[in-house]
Enzyme design. Structure first.
Site, mmCIF file in Angstrom:
data_model
loop_
_atom_site.group_PDB
_atom_site.id
_atom_site.type_symbol
_atom_site.label_atom_id
_atom_site.label_comp_id
_atom_site.label_asym_id
_atom_site.label_seq_id
_atom_site.Cartn_x
_atom_site.Cartn_y
_atom_site.Cartn_z
ATOM 1 N N SER A 116 51.642 5.339 84.237
ATOM 2 C CA SER A 116 50.756 5.489 83.155
ATOM 3 C C SER A 116 51.521 5.681 81.802
ATOM 4 O O SER A 116 52.670 6.210 81.780
ATOM 5 C CB SER A 116 49.736 6.711 83.241
ATOM 6 O OG SER A 116 49.153 7.085 82.020
ATOM 7 N N TYR A 140 48.452 15.468 84.840
ATOM 8 C CA TYR A 140 48.524 14.155 85.185
ATOM 9 C C TYR A 140 49.570 13.092 84.707
ATOM 10 O O TYR A 140 50.116 12.769 85.559
ATOM 11 C CB TYR A 140 46.893 13.598 84.570
ATOM 12 C CG TYR A 140 47.053 11.954 84.921
ATOM 13 C CD1 TYR A 140 47.062 11.171 85.930
ATOM 14 C CD2 TYR A 140 47.264 11.019 83.700
ATOM 15 C CE1 TYR A 140 47.035 10.000 86.302
ATOM 16 C CE2 TYR A 140 47.285 9.884 83.918
ATOM 17 C CZ TYR A 140 47.221 9.193 85.070
ATOM 18 O OH TYR A 140 47.064 7.726 85.259
ATOM 19 N N LYS A 144 52.935 11.424 87.191
ATOM 20 C CA LYS A 144 53.519 10.163 87.071
ATOM 21 C C LYS A 144 54.984 10.282 86.465
ATOM 22 O O LYS A 144 55.902 9.580 87.303
ATOM 23 C CB LYS A 144 52.574 9.342 86.060
ATOM 24 C CG LYS A 144 51.285 9.057 86.608
ATOM 25 C CD LYS A 144 51.154 8.272 87.550
ATOM 26 C CE LYS A 144 49.652 7.913 87.993
ATOM 27 N NZ LYS A 144 49.298 7.018 89.220
#
Length: 268
Positions: A116, A140, A144
């Site tokens: 991402s 989040y 990643k």
């Protein structure tokens, strides 16, 4: 060529599975259907399983001659990652380690990873390029970022070969109408605009009108989901052809504001 598509019943995964089939690959969908939809996996080879279950992962690699893995399975809601970071570190980080363990045990060394643009954090320059400093600012994005660092270490130590694709904002749906966006709850702008127009939502919420942009609303880079699918197939073919491991941004290289998207939807 048999490809295991983890999270292949999700939004981007299902579009990629469809294209893989057209390109001559045998795509095996592995999904726990916590957010993936069975409707999106119809007509495909499907294994119901969870990355948290190491035994089921081992069984997949024992039962199928897997050549490569596409890893789409992750939680994606930034707000939820703030409220429940444990959930995100387990689902996105620990489960990715489980997958990598199963791959290495089966001597499968090719991986396409869904990353991402959240790994960059607040941009220091625009457009963001792959050499931009990585400073994720939410759990989040941090999951990643951590998986990407693990991939680098595994490539050095174990010969893993990977391409990590850093998405900006996925949008759109299969032009043939077979697949589409089916999140529950739906948090993405474009489907929420359409749901509001269709009378299935009472109102559309705009989060902020004082951003430093021409109309005061947030600007995002949107990329069509079929372009994302095509990028995954190209990345896989490149990896199989011997291209080196890499990190690649997937975006349109142009931003649109919330109000611009709303006005275009009204026009359509």
């Amino acid at each position: 060529m048999t490809v295991l598509v983890v999270g292949g019943a999700g939004y981007i995964g299902s579009h990629t599975v469809k294209l893989l089939g057209r390109e001559g690959f045998r795509a095996i969908v592995f999904d726990n259907f916590s957010s993936g939809r069975r409707e999106l996996a119809r007509g495909r080879e499907v294994i119901t399983g969870d990355l948290a279950d190491k035994a089921s992962l081992r069984a997949v690699f024992e039962d199928y001659q897997i050549d490569s893995v596409l890893h789409f399975a992750s939680l994606i809601q930034v707000g939820e990652s703030y409220r429940d970071p444990r959930k995100y570190y387990v689902q996105n980080l620990v489960n990715s380690l489980n997958l990598l363990e199963a791959m290495l045990d089966a001597d499968v060394k090719n991986l396409i990873f869904s990353s991402s643009a959240a790994v960059y954090g607040i941009p220091q320059e625009v457009p963001i390029h792959e050499g931009h400093p990585l400073n994720p600012c939410n759990p989040y994005g941090k999951t990643k970022f951590m998986v990407e660092k693990i991939l680098q270490d595994y490539a050095r130590a174990y010969g893993l070969r990977f391409i990590s694709l850093r998405y900006f904002n996925a949008s759109g749906a299969d032009p043939e109408g077979e697949l589409g966006e089916m999140h529950a709850p739906e948090t993405h702008l474009i489907p929420n605009i359409l749901l509001t127009i269709a009378g299935k939502r009472p109102q559309l919420d705009i989060y902020g009108t004082d951003f430093p942009t021409p109309d005061g609303t947030a600007v995002r880079d949107y990329i069509h989901v079929t372009d994302l699918a095509a990028a995954h197939v190209l990345a896989l073919r490149g990896l199989l052809a011997g291209q080196p491991s890499n990190f690649i941004n997937l975006g349109a290289n142009r931003g649109f504001s919330v109000l611009e998207i709303i006005r275009k939807a009204e026009e359509v």
